[in-house]
Design an enzyme around this catalytic site. Sequence first.
Site, PDB file in Angstrom:
ATOM      1  CG  ASP A   1      -0.399   0.162   2.252  1.00  0.00           C
ATOM      2  OD1 ASP A   1       0.806  -0.290   2.690  1.00  0.00           O
ATOM      3  OD2 ASP A   1      -1.141  -0.015   3.641  1.00  0.00           O
ATOM      4  CB  SER A   2       4.448   1.561  -0.121  1.00  0.00           C
ATOM      5  OG  SER A   2       4.656   0.525  -0.967  1.00  0.00           O
TER       6      SER A   2
ATOM      7  CG  ASP B   1       0.650  -4.233   2.009  1.00  0.00           C
ATOM      8  OD1 ASP B   1       0.663  -4.934   2.836  1.00  0.00           O
ATOM      9  OD2 ASP B   1       1.096  -3.220   1.862  1.00  0.00           O
TER      10      ASP B   1
ATOM     11  CE  LYS C   1       3.547  -6.259   3.710  1.00  0.00           C
ATOM     12  NZ  LYS C   1       3.033  -4.961   4.450  1.00  0.00           N
TER      13      LYS C   1
ATOM     14  CD  GLU D   1       0.665  -1.657   7.948  1.00  0.00           C
ATOM     15  OE1 GLU D   1       0.239  -0.856   8.807  1.00  0.00           O
ATOM     16  OE2 GLU D   1       1.229  -1.405   6.713  1.00  0.00           O
TER      17      GLU D   1
ATOM     18  CD  GLU E   1       7.846  -0.466   7.258  1.00  0.00           C
ATOM     19  OE1 GLU E   1       6.753  -1.166   7.092  1.00  0.00           O
ATOM     20  OE2 GLU E   1       8.019   0.646   6.772  1.00  0.00           O
TER      21      GLU E   1
HETATM   22  O1  KIV Z   1       3.465  -1.196   1.616  1.00  0.00           O
HETATM   23  C1  KIV Z   1       4.801  -1.582   1.447  1.00  0.00           C
HETATM   24  O2  KIV Z   1       5.437  -1.184   0.651  1.00  0.00           O
HETATM   25  C2  KIV Z   1       5.276  -2.263   2.533  1.00  0.00           C
HETATM   26  C3  KIV Z   1       6.751  -2.803   2.552  1.00  0.00           C
HETATM   27  C4  KIV Z   1       7.688  -1.636   3.039  1.00  0.00           C
HETATM   28  C5  KIV Z   1       6.918  -4.109   3.289  1.00  0.00           C
HETATM   29  O3  KIV Z   1       4.431  -2.791   3.508  1.00  0.00           O
END
Ligand code: KIV
Length: 253
Positions: free
Chosen positions: A43-44, A82, A111, A113, A181
């Site tokens: 989600d970056s 994510d 994934k 969090e 992280e």
């Molecule tokens: O959103 C993302 O890119 C991430 C990585 C930094 C692990 O969660």
Amino acid sequence: MKALTLRDIRQSKNKNLQMLTCYDYQTAQMLNETDLDMILVGDSLGNVMLGYETTVEVTLEDMIVFGSAVRRGAPDKFLILDMPFATYSTLASGVKNASTLFQKTRAQALKLEGAYPYQLQLIERLTQNGIPVMGHIGLTPQSVHQLGGYYVHGKNEDSAARLIKEAQALEAAGAFAVVLEMVEKEVAQKITKAISIPTIGIGAGSGTDGQVLVINDLLKLGPNRPPKFCTPVADLFEMKKELIQTYLNDQRK
Ligand code: KIV
């Protein structure tokens, strides 16, 4: 190149797994031709593709659009997506949204969090439903407002002990790997020894079972300095800018 399977990844303790983020079709095509182990549509993308301040603004629809594009470009890679902010705040919404994201993008895993009890319960349920889950602890950017900023975790005994417990709980809930992280490097090493699934670090030192980086940082695709823990392999922002300027100068001769 043969794609890794979930079983390969689970068995990759100490194997230096390499994961990079990716958000678009053509970059995915390029990564598909490398021997990268896993692609993460993080989600970056909110920060580097959409220009948002935080990942909090990213929606399920965004993840479906970007995730599907990457799947089309990299059919041979193990693909992880994510779950975005507020799409798994309850067990029911988590199951529903995870199933939609998984089905529409043909990712191999999701994934999420955190390791609060309701999140552990969700991971247990998703894995029982056939959706592999990667955990993510330490700095969890979706909680940046609650955390009060982006900083290294595990700096004192309490925080280190909590991280180790969280990683163990994620493993027990069925996660196949855990992202650490911005975790103090000694603590990341301890976590890596304390669990039997692979740890994937970012800003957590070299003592994890693998590493993940945001591809935009690694290639320096933007104008800003990447985080300290990432040494870019090129400065593509400057290179592309110069190429375009040279082209424009030529056109105007
Ligand atoms: O959103 C993302 O890119 C991430 C990585 C930094 C692990 O969660």
